[in-house]
Design an enzyme around this catalytic site. Structure first.
Site, short mmCIF file in Angstrom:
data_model
loop_
_atom_site.label_atom_id
_atom_site.label_comp_id
_atom_site.label_asym_id
_atom_site.label_seq_id
_atom_site.Cartn_x
_atom_site.Cartn_y
_atom_site.Cartn_z
N HIS A 2 3.19 -2.40 1.28
CA HIS A 2 2.91 -1.11 0.26
C HIS A 2 4.15 -0.89 -0.52
CE1 HIS A 2 3.66 -0.30 4.64
NE2 HIS A 2 4.13 1.24 3.95
N ASP A 17 0.76 -7.61 4.36
CA ASP A 17 1.37 -6.37 4.00
C ASP A 17 2.72 -6.65 4.40
OD1 ASP A 17 2.20 -4.00 3.23
OD2 ASP A 17 2.00 -3.15 5.13
N SER A 57 9.06 2.00 7.08
CA SER A 57 8.11 0.64 6.60
C SER A 57 8.76 0.08 5.72
CB SER A 57 6.32 1.10 5.14
OG SER A 57 6.01 1.72 6.45
#
Length: 458
Positions: free
Chosen positions: A100, A130, A206
């Site tokens: 993402h 992901d 992230s």
């Protein structure tokens, strides 16, 4: 007290005289994480990604106003930016991050801890997991982290999370491994199996590193559970064992992640169900459906069997089993433990890609045909996995409805059953069936658990 102060002074003096090193005892850890961070931080990078997206009318796709305001406003491209972190895994510049963060990006900049900047490109990406693997352009002699087998990680171990939260610059937070085998709890695109930690993870973290006290990567930070948008001490990291499989496939030239196909449907075994299955302790997955081409069927499994473990690692939910199979990799053989009639045994199961049997036989309706642009394929295990169809699905599925069929109400993933009452069993029957039915067409389709009937005129 005086003795303790003398010990600390002597210990700190000895540390300053030696080269910086990773702490090797609880006493050293209690004093400082600094040597560990000094070693690991250079391998954690900031990632700036951008992509060009086409702005569209706010009425696009609206069944009532879509046609009236088709020309409303001019569609103008705009740049969409994202910020995240990544971890360098090799001296030649292989980097892991979240999908993402970099997925579909047209421009990716990687900024090292020493402020050097490099461009990078995505080698392999997978939205479901992901995860994305990148390569730094011209990367040589890069600082990097070693991978630790995440199956050796235990609850209660100290862990550090390193990343770039909120874009403020590289930040380190500490905590412990709070839980293992977390599945179905993470937010965002990631699905599957996670390491849980209370080390604070915030937006921008992230793709960053979750490391152990030896400076080895045990997970890639991916998401949190939160109500406010900030960290509440419940963060999730993708285990390093899966990262290793991604790196292997990227180096092999794969652009999409190849995930082994089980071909089974099942549900977790709870306390009530375990009694009827003859299990002393609840656990595992009871098989409720089994595709005829499933490698589990070929290995001797049947409906009603309970899958207890894969390669000696217990599995209690379908995502855990798929994770274990993914770590093993396509082409390998997994040792799967089952229970049948209260008796346990271990059987070898081949890890295979979903078969393309029968051939999908893509048909695209051309200009001049009824519903031009409609794309249909025959259903096989690969198509079932691609569209998330039931294992029992057969016949023909819509791959892309095209502009005219979409306006009529068809969607990608719809299973076509009949056209004006004539059954449809293969992709090559669609064009002739529509030609015979025109101009008044009625299409029967299956959408999930529902049967839909679409009537329109062409």
């Amino acid at each position: 007290m005086r003795i303790l102060l003398i010990f600390l002074m002597v210990f700190c003096t000895s540390l300053s005289a030696e080269e910086p090193r990773v702490p090797t005892s609880t006493t050293e850890i209690a004093l400082s994480f600094a040597p560990l961070v000094r070693q690991a931080a250079p391998a954690v990078v900031n990632i700036y990604a951008s992509r060009v997206v086409q702005a569209s009318s706010p009425f696009q796709g609206d069944p009532i106003f879509g046609d009236f305001f088709r020309e409303f406003g001019q569609a103008r491209p705009r740049v969409q930016n994202s910020l995240g972190s990544g971890v360098i895994l090799s001296a030649d510049g292989i980097v892991v991050s979240n999908y993402h963060v970099v997925g579909q990006a047209t421009d990716i900049r990687v900024v090292l801890n020493d402020r050097r900047e490099f461009s990078a490109s995505v080698l392999l990406g997978d939205e479901e997991s992901d995860l994305a693997i990148l390569r730094i352009d011209g990367g040589e002699g890069m600082p990097h982290l070693d991978l630790r087998d995440s199956d050796t990680v235990e609850v209660g171990e100290l862990a550090l999370a390193i990343g770039n939260p909120f874009g403020v610059g590289q930040t380190v937070s500490s905590g412990i491994v709070s839980g293992l085998a977390r599945s179905g709890t993470a937010t965002g695109n990631a699905r599957g199996y996670f390491i849980q930690t209370d080390a604070p993870i915030n937006p921008g973290n992230s793709g960053g590193a979750l490391i152990d006290m030896a400076g080895r990567l045990i997970g890639v930070n991916t998401s949190i559970l939160t109500r406010s948008g900030g960290s509440n001490g419940i963060g999730f990291a993708i285990p390093s064992a899966l990262v290793a499989q991604f790196v292997d496939q990227a180096r092999a030239g794969k652009t999409g992640f190849g995930r082994p196909w089980a071909g089974i449907g099942g549900q977790p075994v709870d306390a009530q169900l375990s009694e009827s299955l003859g299990l002393i302790v609840p656990g595992g997955i009871v098989i409720s459906d089994l595709h005829e081409q499933s490698p589990f069927r070929a290995a001797g499994f049947d409906v009603g069997d309970v899958v207890l473990a894969v390669d000696s690692q217990p599995v209690n939910t379908p995502p855990e089993m798929i994770y274990r199979m993914s770590v093993r990799g396509i082409g390998a053989t997994a040792q799967v433990t089952r229970a049948r009639d209260g008796v346990s045994e271990t059987l070898p199961v081949q890890m295979i890609a979903p078969p393309e049997v029968p051939a999908r036989d893509l048909h695209i309706l051309a200009k001049g045909e009824v519903l031009p642009g409609l794309q249909v394929v025959n259903i096989n295990p690969a198509v079932i996995a691609e569209f998330g169809l039931p294992l029992t699905a057969d016949g023909v599925v819509v791959q892309d409805p095209g502009p005219y069929a979409a306006r009529a109400g068809l969607r990608a993933g719809d299973i076509l059953r009949a056209v004006n009452g004539d059954d449809v069993e293969s992709a090559d029957q669609i064009a002739p069936a529509l030609e015979r039915a025109a101009p008044r067409i009625a299409i029967e389709a299956q959408r999930g658990a529902q049967r839909v009937l679409l009537r329109f005129r062409v």
